[in-house]
Design a protein around this motif. Structure first.
Motif, mmCIF file in Angstrom:
data_model
loop_
_atom_site.group_PDB
_atom_site.id
_atom_site.type_symbol
_atom_site.label_atom_id
_atom_site.label_comp_id
_atom_site.label_asym_id
_atom_site.label_seq_id
_atom_site.Cartn_x
_atom_site.Cartn_y
_atom_site.Cartn_z
ATOM 1 N N GLY A 224 0.807 -1.205 0.000
ATOM 2 C CA GLY A 224 0.000 0.000 0.000
ATOM 3 C C GLY A 224 0.842 1.258 0.000
ATOM 4 O O GLY A 224 1.195 1.781 -1.056
ATOM 5 N N ASP A 225 1.183 1.749 1.182
ATOM 6 C CA ASP A 225 1.894 3.020 1.300
ATOM 7 C C ASP A 225 3.209 3.044 0.521
ATOM 8 O O ASP A 225 3.547 4.056 -0.102
ATOM 9 N N LEU A 226 3.957 1.956 0.576
ATOM 10 C CA LEU A 226 5.231 1.905 -0.153
ATOM 11 C C LEU A 226 5.000 1.893 -1.659
ATOM 12 O O LEU A 226 5.667 2.620 -2.412
ATOM 13 N N ALA A 227 4.038 1.092 -2.107
ATOM 14 C CA ALA A 227 3.768 0.986 -3.545
ATOM 15 C C ALA A 227 3.252 2.296 -4.124
ATOM 16 O O ALA A 227 3.609 2.660 -5.255
ATOM 17 N N PHE A 228 2.444 3.025 -3.351
ATOM 18 C CA PHE A 228 1.847 4.262 -3.851
ATOM 19 C C PHE A 228 2.629 5.503 -3.458
ATOM 20 O O PHE A 228 2.201 6.621 -3.740
ATOM 21 N N GLY A 229 3.772 5.304 -2.825
ATOM 22 C CA GLY A 229 4.657 6.402 -2.464
ATOM 23 C C GLY A 229 5.995 6.265 -3.176
ATOM 24 O O GLY A 229 6.108 6.600 -4.353
ATOM 25 N N PRO A 230 7.028 5.758 -2.490
ATOM 26 C CA PRO A 230 8.354 5.659 -3.115
ATOM 27 C C PRO A 230 8.380 4.853 -4.407
ATOM 28 O O PRO A 230 9.046 5.248 -5.373
ATOM 29 N N ALA A 231 7.669 3.738 -4.457
ATOM 30 C CA ALA A 231 7.690 2.916 -5.670
ATOM 31 C C ALA A 231 7.045 3.643 -6.834
ATOM 32 O O ALA A 231 7.560 3.618 -7.968
ATOM 33 N N ALA A 232 5.926 4.308 -6.587
ATOM 34 C CA ALA A 232 5.244 5.039 -7.652
ATOM 35 C C ALA A 232 6.093 6.210 -8.145
ATOM 36 O O ALA A 232 6.130 6.494 -9.354
ATOM 37 N N ALA A 233 6.776 6.887 -7.224
ATOM 38 C CA ALA A 233 7.646 7.992 -7.625
ATOM 39 C C ALA A 233 8.753 7.502 -8.551
ATOM 40 O O ALA A 233 9.092 8.163 -9.548
ATOM 41 N N ARG A 234 9.304 6.340 -8.252
ATOM 42 C CA ARG A 234 10.349 5.769 -9.100
ATOM 43 C C ARG A 234 9.790 5.314 -10.445
ATOM 44 O O ARG A 234 10.477 5.385 -11.468
ATOM 45 N N ASP B 66 4.096 15.212 -7.489
ATOM 46 C CA ASP B 66 3.955 15.880 -6.191
ATOM 47 C C ASP B 66 3.183 14.999 -5.208
ATOM 48 O O ASP B 66 3.540 14.905 -4.029
ATOM 49 N N ASP B 67 2.132 14.357 -5.698
ATOM 50 C CA ASP B 67 1.307 13.516 -4.833
ATOM 51 C C ASP B 67 2.082 12.317 -4.297
ATOM 52 O O ASP B 67 2.062 12.031 -3.100
ATOM 53 N N VAL B 68 2.756 11.602 -5.199
ATOM 54 C CA VAL B 68 3.408 10.368 -4.758
ATOM 55 C C VAL B 68 4.655 10.664 -3.918
ATOM 56 O O VAL B 68 4.956 9.925 -2.977
ATOM 57 N N ILE B 69 5.352 11.747 -4.215
ATOM 58 C CA ILE B 69 6.510 12.120 -3.394
ATOM 59 C C ILE B 69 6.043 12.541 -1.999
ATOM 60 O O ILE B 69 6.662 12.190 -0.987
ATOM 61 N N ALA B 70 4.930 13.257 -1.933
ATOM 62 C CA ALA B 70 4.383 13.633 -0.621
ATOM 63 C C ALA B 70 3.993 12.391 0.171
ATOM 64 O O ALA B 70 4.263 12.303 1.381
ATOM 65 N N ARG B 71 3.370 11.414 -0.491
ATOM 66 C CA ARG B 71 3.018 10.159 0.189
ATOM 67 C C ARG B 71 4.272 9.461 0.697
ATOM 68 O O ARG B 71 4.287 8.876 1.783
ATOM 69 N N ALA B 72 5.324 9.497 -0.119
ATOM 70 C CA ALA B 72 6.573 8.848 0.277
ATOM 71 C C ALA B 72 7.116 9.458 1.565
ATOM 72 O O ALA B 72 7.566 8.736 2.464
ATOM 73 N N HIS B 73 7.067 10.772 1.675
ATOM 74 C CA HIS B 73 7.621 11.416 2.868
ATOM 75 C C HIS B 73 6.762 11.167 4.104
ATOM 76 O O HIS B 73 7.293 11.071 5.220
ATOM 77 N N VAL B 74 5.465 11.037 3.923
ATOM 78 C CA VAL B 74 4.620 10.655 5.058
ATOM 79 C C VAL B 74 5.047 9.293 5.587
ATOM 80 O O VAL B 74 5.208 9.086 6.799
ATOM 81 N N LEU B 75 5.240 8.339 4.678
ATOM 82 C CA LEU B 75 5.679 7.005 5.082
ATOM 83 C C LEU B 75 7.055 7.054 5.732
ATOM 84 O O LEU B 75 7.291 6.421 6.775
ATOM 85 N N LEU B 76 7.981 7.789 5.147
ATOM 86 C CA LEU B 76 9.341 7.845 5.677
ATOM 87 C C LEU B 76 9.371 8.442 7.085
ATOM 88 O O LEU B 76 10.122 7.975 7.947
ATOM 89 N N LYS B 77 8.564 9.451 7.329
ATOM 90 C CA LYS B 77 8.505 10.025 8.678
ATOM 91 C C LYS B 77 7.998 8.999 9.678
ATOM 92 O O LYS B 77 8.516 8.883 10.801
ATOM 93 N N ARG B 78 6.988 8.244 9.285
ATOM 94 C CA ARG B 78 6.447 7.210 10.176
ATOM 95 C C ARG B 78 7.468 6.109 10.420
ATOM 96 O O ARG B 78 7.628 5.626 11.546
#
Length: 205
Positions: free
Chosen positions: A101-111, A123-135
């Motif tokens: 979920g979060d990884l696939a739609f964040g860092p993986a999607a950005a790549r 912008d959306d997927v990079i923002a999701r990635a940083h939410v996950l990374l902070k957690r």
């Protein structure tokens, strides 16, 4: 065992990494996604979804990278990698869901945008990635690995796309615990690296 694999797929690397960490002899069968080899009738007979990785264990076909991790740990009785107590098993499953979920739609999607030209909003997927990374960085404040004192398949499931996040213009420099976690995975006996590209932030590295 045969592992149908594509070198630039983090999902495929996830399965290959775990097989290497366990020391499982296997044949890697490269599937060229760029040429559409995953859409041929032969490959679709293995996985109708047309995705890598696929594991062929002497005729037993297992699709989906997380399913492959569970299959291998269970078949080999590796309760160190996949706990069987209720709490441990549930905690690992939680992180497998994060990977899907979060990884696939964040860092993986950005790549996927920078490496494969996917049409996601960066912008959306990079923002999701940083939410996950902070957690993740907060979660790792008092532990070396995601579930306990030693690595599990949860850690394997997250490694590939976290380590390659800069290729999707996701900067990891603000997350010291995540970086330390990645280095711990890379120090494990049997580790095999994920193929790198010169995309995103990695182009300037």
């Amino acid at each position: 065992m045969k592992l149908y694999h594509f070198a630039l797929s983090g999902h495929a690397h996830r399965a290959r990494l775990f097989m290497s960490l366990l020391g499982i002899p296997h044949e890697v069968v490269d599937v060229d996604l760029r040429s559409g080899a995953h859409k041929t009738p032969e490959f679709l007979s293995l996985n109708p979804f047309g995705q890598v990785p696929v594991l062929d264990d002497d005729g037993t076909i297992v699709c989906d990278s997380n399913a492959i991790l569970v299959y291998l740990a269970t078949k080999l009785g590796r309760t160190d990698w996949l706990p069987q107590d209720a709490k441990g098993a549930a905690t690992v499953q939680r992180w497998l869901s994060v990977a899907a979920g979060d990884l696939a739609f964040g860092p993986a999607a950005a790549r996927l945008i920078t490496v494969f030209g996917a049409k996601f909003n960066p912008d959306d997927v990079i923002a999701r990635a940083h939410v996950l990374l902070k957690r993740l960085d907060a979660h790792l404040a008092d532990r070396d690995f995601l579930v306990g004192a030693q690595p599990t398949i949860a850690d394997v499931a997250l490694y590939s796309y976290l380590s390659s996040a800069p290729e999707g213009n996701v900067d990891l420099s603000a997350y010291p615990r995540v970086n330390a976690f990645l280095r711990r995975i890379e120090a494990l006996p049997g580790f095999v690296p994920f193929a790198k590209t010169r995309a995103g932030l990695a182009a300037a590295a």
